[in-house]
Design an enzyme around this catalytic site. Structure first.
Site, PDB file in Angstrom:
ATOM      1  N   GLY A  20      -0.740   1.980   4.684  1.00  0.00           N
ATOM      2  CA  GLY A  20      -1.092   2.474   3.360  1.00  0.00           C
ATOM      3  C   GLY A  20      -2.530   2.929   3.370  1.00  0.00           C
ATOM      4  N   MET A  22      -5.119   1.532   2.082  1.00  0.00           N
ATOM      5  CA  MET A  22      -6.114   0.473   2.242  1.00  0.00           C
ATOM      6  C   MET A  22      -5.805  -0.483   3.387  1.00  0.00           C
ATOM      7  SD  MET A  22      -8.173   1.295  -0.086  1.00  0.00           S
ATOM      8  CE  MET A  22      -8.248   2.213  -1.628  1.00  0.00           C
ATOM      9  N   VAL A  25       0.680  -3.198   7.186  1.00  0.00           N
ATOM     10  CA  VAL A  25       1.507  -4.400   7.120  1.00  0.00           C
ATOM     11  C   VAL A  25       2.416  -4.442   8.343  1.00  0.00           C
ATOM     12  CG1 VAL A  25       3.206  -5.712   5.798  1.00  0.00           C
ATOM     13  CG2 VAL A  25       1.466  -4.380   4.594  1.00  0.00           C
ATOM     14  N   LYS A  40      -0.588  -8.668   6.721  1.00  0.00           N
ATOM     15  CA  LYS A  40      -1.239  -7.534   6.067  1.00  0.00           C
ATOM     16  C   LYS A  40      -2.704  -7.478   6.475  1.00  0.00           C
ATOM     17  CE  LYS A  40      -2.018  -5.528   1.468  1.00  0.00           C
ATOM     18  NZ  LYS A  40      -1.717  -5.664   0.011  1.00  0.00           N
ATOM     19  N   ASP A 142      -1.080  -4.398 -11.787  1.00  0.00           N
ATOM     20  CA  ASP A 142      -0.461  -3.249 -11.117  1.00  0.00           C
ATOM     21  C   ASP A 142       1.052  -3.447 -11.012  1.00  0.00           C
ATOM     22  OD1 ASP A 142      -0.578  -0.709 -10.034  1.00  0.00           O
ATOM     23  OD2 ASP A 142      -0.941  -1.408  -7.977  1.00  0.00           O
TER      24      ASP A 142
END
Length: 386
Positions: A20, A22, A25, A40, A142
């Protein structure tokens, strides 16, 4: 990272990574306990190599560490568990429960709309997990279909607390969030709250019922979507999907209220309300409403009044405490109209429940308790002996 590397002396990467913006995983093996976990990693070095400002990279690192603390606080079957965290070769990592399944976003992308029963059941489980987080003073901030995993057993697991806010810890305010699911007050810079999480649940519920979010689409720019959240009123889900029960329309409207004070009190209240809807879905006829005794008088008129009062009570229970007078009045009227329709036993049962609740809330000699017991006696006398 190769398959011979042990992270933290025990976790061996197996498959991945899924990358992703940031972080990455990996699926990994916990060599000590012999179980599969999710590993992660924060891609801090990658962010710096790609030209991200050092301040941004450091802020992201703090968010990552806060995610670990937030997840560690919450111990509930509807929230993915955290097992460990640490640093490896200069990068931070979190070790989490491996959830075998598919995200709610994946389910929404695949084929027809979700069945109503499944929608209600998953929303209730989402709220059960959120209630556990809120009780632990963690605001998710979120909630969206991508952060709701559905296990192979068909149950919800909330994941990704990267934007979580710990209400008892002083920290920098973060305005980030996913525009399609972000509460109106958060567009004005508010930190986030139980109520803003519930608004996001309302957006998810709307999408589960209709196939699209209440405002905007993934193609719209964030500011356009933000203005919709602040200014526009969505059509009820039933306008897009005939057959959606009035209670689900009402619950969605309450969750999407612009004013946080007009939303349900907490996630537990919503979970309870959805449980009532599930019960109704199991006992209703094909037309989507429960059978109502019609033994005398204007049957159609009584049925409509009772149905309207059912919905009114449902809405009041979302916004009021059980002791609040508007809810007591609505329950009293419901019992009276039920008795007038000819269902004297139903009226007596409603008054009995109201009397027991008032006695617990106000005491045995309060006028509200006495009135309810008087109604019970009156409709008991009107009930024919078998």
């Amino acid at each position: 990272m190769d398959n011979f590397t042990l992270i933290g002396g025990r976790f061996r990467p197996k498959e991945g990574p899924v990358s992703g913006a940031m972080g990455d995983v990996w699926t990994a093996e916990d060599t000590r306990l012999g179980r599969t976990v999710a590993l992660k990693f924060l891609a801090r070095r990658r962010l710096l190599q790609q030209g991200a400002p050092t301040e941004f990279a450091e802020s992201t690192a703090r968010m990552f560490q806060r995610e670990a603390r937030a997840m560690a606080r919450v111990n509930h079957p509807r929230v993915a568990h955290i097992y460990d965290s640490g640093e490896h070769s200069g990068d931070f990592y979190i070790v989490m429960e491996y959830v075998e399944g598919k995200s709610l976003a994946g389910h929404l992308r695949c084929g027809p709309r979700l069945p109503l029963e499944r929608t209600a059941r998953w929303i209730r489980q989402i709220c059960e997990g959120l209630d556990a987080a809120h009780t632990a003073e963690v605001i998710h901030r979120d909630i969206k279909p991508e952060n709701i995993m559905i296990t192979r057993q068909g149950d919800v697991k909330l994941v990704d607390f990267g934007l979580a806010y710990l209400t008892d810890v002083t920290q920098t305010h973060i305005a980030a969030g996913t525009p399609l699911y972000k509460a109106p007050e958060r567009w004005h810079g508010e930190t986030g709250s139980v109520s803003s999480d519930l608004y996001s649940v309302g957006c998810v519920l709307y999408e589960m019922l209709t196939g699209h979010p209440p405002f905007g689409s993934h193609q719209d720019d964030a500011l356009t979507v933000g203005r919709m959240h602040q200014d526009d009123a969505p059509a009820p889900p039933s306008a897009h999907r005939p057959g959606v029960p009035a209670q689900l329309d009402s619950l969605t409207r309450a969750l999407l209220a612009k004013d946080p004070a007009e939303r349900p009190k907490n996630a537990q209240t919503v979970a309870h309300a959805v449980g009532e809807i599930l019960n109704a879905l199991n006992i209703t006829d094909a037309a989507g409403r429960a059978d109502i005794p019609d033994t005398q008088g204007d049957n159609a008129s009584f049925s409509k009044r009772i149905e309207a009062l059912d919905l009114r009570i449902f809405e009041l229970e979302l916004l009021h405490d059980p002791s609040d007078q508007p809810l007591i009045d609505a329950r009293t009227e419901h019992a009276e109209v039920t008795g007038q329709s000819g269902d004297t036993r139903g009226a007596a049962a409603m008054y009995n429940k109201l009397a027991q609740d008032c006695q617990m809330l106000f005491g045995p000699f309060d006028v509200r308790t006495l009135d309810a017991f008087e109604g019970l006696a009156r409709w008991n006398r009107a009930t024919p002996a078998n």
